[in-house]
Design a protein around this motif. Structure first.
Motif, PDB file in Angstrom:
ATOM      1  N   SER A  21      -4.835  -6.744   7.751  1.00  0.00           N
ATOM      2  CA  SER A  21      -4.484  -6.801   6.324  1.00  0.00           C
ATOM      3  C   SER A  21      -4.550  -8.239   5.818  1.00  0.00           C
ATOM      4  N   ILE A  61       0.876  -1.181   0.000  1.00  0.00           N
ATOM      5  CA  ILE A  61       0.000   0.000   0.000  1.00  0.00           C
ATOM      6  C   ILE A  61       0.907   1.223   0.000  1.00  0.00           C
ATOM      7  N   ASP A  62       0.651   2.112  -0.938  1.00  0.00           N
ATOM      8  CA  ASP A  62       1.468   3.327  -1.074  1.00  0.00           C
ATOM      9  C   ASP A  62       2.957   2.997  -1.100  1.00  0.00           C
ATOM     10  N   TYR A  74      -8.539  -6.991  -0.012  1.00  0.00           N
ATOM     11  CA  TYR A  74      -7.245  -6.607  -0.597  1.00  0.00           C
ATOM     12  C   TYR A  74      -6.871  -7.616  -1.673  1.00  0.00           C
ATOM     13  N   HIS A 111      -6.403 -10.396  19.958  1.00  0.00           N
ATOM     14  CA  HIS A 111      -5.289 -10.383  20.905  1.00  0.00           C
ATOM     15  C   HIS A 111      -5.656 -11.247  22.112  1.00  0.00           C
ATOM     16  N   GLU A 135     -11.178  -8.311  15.161  1.00  0.00           N
ATOM     17  CA  GLU A 135     -11.170  -7.982  16.603  1.00  0.00           C
ATOM     18  C   GLU A 135     -12.585  -7.939  17.195  1.00  0.00           C
ATOM     19  N   ASN A 166       1.167  -8.606  17.321  1.00  0.00           N
ATOM     20  CA  ASN A 166       1.172  -7.278  17.960  1.00  0.00           C
ATOM     21  C   ASN A 166       0.439  -6.245  17.096  1.00  0.00           C
ATOM     22  N   ASN A 167       0.191  -5.071  17.675  1.00  0.00           N
ATOM     23  CA  ASN A 167      -0.438  -3.970  16.918  1.00  0.00           C
ATOM     24  C   ASN A 167       0.415  -3.635  15.706  1.00  0.00           C
ATOM     25  N   GLY A 168      -0.244  -3.468  14.575  1.00  0.00           N
ATOM     26  CA  GLY A 168       0.473  -3.076  13.359  1.00  0.00           C
ATOM     27  C   GLY A 168       1.227  -4.215  12.690  1.00  0.00           C
ATOM     28  N   SER A 169       1.050  -5.458  13.179  1.00  0.00           N
ATOM     29  CA  SER A 169       1.816  -6.574  12.597  1.00  0.00           C
ATOM     30  C   SER A 169       1.252  -7.013  11.248  1.00  0.00           C
ATOM     31  N   GLY A 170      -0.037  -6.694  10.993  1.00  0.00           N
ATOM     32  CA  GLY A 170      -0.615  -7.061   9.694  1.00  0.00           C
ATOM     33  C   GLY A 170      -1.819  -7.989   9.785  1.00  0.00           C
TER      34      GLY A 170
HETATM   35  N1  LIG Z   1      -4.658   1.564   4.127  1.00  0.00           N
HETATM   36  C1  LIG Z   1      -3.422   1.625   4.606  1.00  0.00           C
HETATM   37  N2  LIG Z   1      -2.534   2.580   4.174  1.00  0.00           N
HETATM   38  C2  LIG Z   1      -1.278   2.619   4.647  1.00  0.00           C
HETATM   39  N3  LIG Z   1      -0.778   1.756   5.546  1.00  0.00           N
HETATM   40  C3  LIG Z   1      -1.592   0.796   5.998  1.00  0.00           C
HETATM   41  C4  LIG Z   1      -2.946   0.674   5.562  1.00  0.00           C
HETATM   42  N4  LIG Z   1      -3.509  -0.384   6.179  1.00  0.00           N
HETATM   43  C5  LIG Z   1      -2.550  -0.896   6.981  1.00  0.00           C
HETATM   44  N5  LIG Z   1      -1.407  -0.192   6.867  1.00  0.00           N
HETATM   45  C6  LIG Z   1      -0.144  -0.435   7.586  1.00  0.00           C
HETATM   46  O1  LIG Z   1       0.116  -1.825   7.508  1.00  0.00           O
HETATM   47  C7  LIG Z   1       0.585  -2.327   8.752  1.00  0.00           C
HETATM   48  C8  LIG Z   1      -0.338  -3.444   9.216  1.00  0.00           C
HETATM   49  O2  LIG Z   1      -1.615  -2.896   9.534  1.00  0.00           O
HETATM   50  P1  LIG Z   1      -2.815  -3.791  10.052  1.00  0.00           P
HETATM   51  O3  LIG Z   1      -3.979  -2.889  10.291  1.00  0.00           O
HETATM   52  O4  LIG Z   1      -3.000  -4.945   9.156  1.00  0.00           O
HETATM   53  O5  LIG Z   1      -2.205  -4.292  11.447  1.00  0.00           O
HETATM   54  P2  LIG Z   1      -2.932  -5.004  12.668  1.00  0.00           P
HETATM   55  O6  LIG Z   1      -2.015  -6.093  13.121  1.00  0.00           O
HETATM   56  O7  LIG Z   1      -4.329  -5.394  12.301  1.00  0.00           O
HETATM   57  O8  LIG Z   1      -2.941  -3.829  13.751  1.00  0.00           O
HETATM   58  P3  LIG Z   1      -3.907  -3.564  15.018  1.00  0.00           P
HETATM   59  O9  LIG Z   1      -3.701  -4.684  16.001  1.00  0.00           O
HETATM   60  O10 LIG Z   1      -3.395  -2.268  15.558  1.00  0.00           O
HETATM   61  O11 LIG Z   1      -5.335  -3.466  14.513  1.00  0.00           O
HETATM   62  C9  LIG Z   1       0.627  -1.156   9.701  1.00  0.00           C
HETATM   63  O12 LIG Z   1       1.953  -0.667   9.744  1.00  0.00           O
HETATM   64  C10 LIG Z   1      -0.299  -0.146   9.072  1.00  0.00           C
HETATM   65  O13 LIG Z   1       0.114   1.161   9.382  1.00  0.00           O
END
Ligand SMILES: Nc1ncnc2c1ncn2[C@@H]1O[C@H](COP(=O)(O)OP(=O)(O)OP(=O)(O)O)[C@@H](O)[C@H]1O
Length: 271
Positions: A44, A13-14, A53, A180, A149, A37-41
């Motif tokens: 996505s 993405i971007d 996606y 989590h 979640e 963890n938070n932000g792990s993906g």
């Molecule tokens: N639409 C988007 N545009 C830019 N970056 C994105 C986008 N969606 C996700 N990301 C980035 O991709 C990474 C994974 O995001 P994702 O939301 O899948 O994590 P997560 O594990 O579900 O997090 P959380 O537990 O905080 O919900 C993060 O660094 C996030 O900033």
């Protein structure tokens, strides 16, 4: 039947690679937790599985099935009453109004929210909105239910209630959810995927009869837990952690915790 197969799939993405070399196969009827963890993906990966996606690289095969998706946050700005909202969502299934209403009433009873059907959604509790989100997805009679979640923000009683209701859903539904919370993971999943920095780093097909151990420990710093592989954990306050670990792995994990300066104050067998 396989409902999803990925081979070295990536998602950008971007220009940023948020999912990396995902190789994964999911069969109909599996109950899969995605943790990390938070932000792990996690979200996505859920979106990649559901086709929200498209992959940027690698190969993905999705079978032609009906998917119900429950996003992490219920839209706050909806002005409808609960039942009117569900009717509107149900109409997308092309069933008769009568048929949809019957199904709404049945799910409302199962999820114990009948009393709120005529309340405006904006007046409903977080738990009721969460259930409304799940019911709108179930009205499509999906073969695959994707939940982002689902227990976030609920109190312990509401969590257990919702978990029981998810467990009581009939049939061969495939359920994939991000979480989590060890309660949800252990209570619903028979397989757990752990995601780290956009990669699946652990895929355990956890036999429901497999024994787990619950460890509660005092920790000198949070970082030492984040570096331990193959565990699921939840921090309690600043200096404690709850860990769920497969019984087979628990001695190794206990030794690791002690070596890293943790004090163990509870160790119990689960299932
Ligand atoms: N639409 C988007 N545009 C830019 N970056 C994105 C986008 N969606 C996700 N990301 C980035 O991709 C990474 C994974 O995001 P994702 O939301 O899948 O994590 P997560 O594990 O579900 O997090 P959380 O537990 O905080 O919900 C993060 O660094 C996030 O900033």
């Amino acid at each position: 039947m396989k409902i999803f197969e990925a081979n070295q799939a990536c998602k950008d993405i971007d220009g940023i690679r948020i999912l990396k070399e995902i190789s994964l196969s999911i069969s109909q009827g599996e109950k899969v937790a995605i943790t990390g963890n938070n932000g792990s993906g996690k979200s996505s990966l859920l979106k990649l599985i559901g086709g929200i996606y498209e992959e940027t690289a690698g190969q993905v095969k999705r079978s032609q099935i009906n998917i119900g998706y429950v996003p992490e946050h219920f839209p706050e700005s909806i002005r409808f009453k609960l039942q009117d909202y569900l009717m509107l969502m149900g109409k997308m299934t092309c069933k008769s109004d009568e048929g949809i209403l019957k199904r709404i009433e049945n799910y409302a009873e199962l999820f114990a929210i009948t009393d709120f059907l005529t309340s405006p959604l904006s007046h409903c509790s977080k738990g009721t909105k969460q259930k409304a989100g799940i019911i709108q997805a179930l009205l499509k009679n999906p073969d695959l239910l994707l939940l982002d979640e689902p227990l976030t923000g609920l109190d312990d009683k509401a969590k257990i209630e919702l978990l029981n209701q998810l467990n009581s859903l009939q049939g061969e539904k495939t359920i994939i959810f991000t979480a989590h919370d060890p309660l949800l993971i252990e209570g619903l999943a028979d397989r757990v995927l752990t995601v780290e920095s956009g990669r699946i780093v652990y895929d355990s097909t956890t036999n429901k009869k497999e024994k787990f151990r619950y460890i509660k420990a005092e920790i000198p710093t949070r970082e030492i837990i984040e570096g331990i592989p193959s565990i699921r954990y939840k921090f309690i306050g600043r200096d404690s952690v709850e860990i769920i670990v497969s019984a087979k792995e628990s001695d190794k994990i206990l030794a690791m915790l002690l070596k890293r300066g943790c004090s163990i104050f509870e160790l119990t067998e689960k299932r």
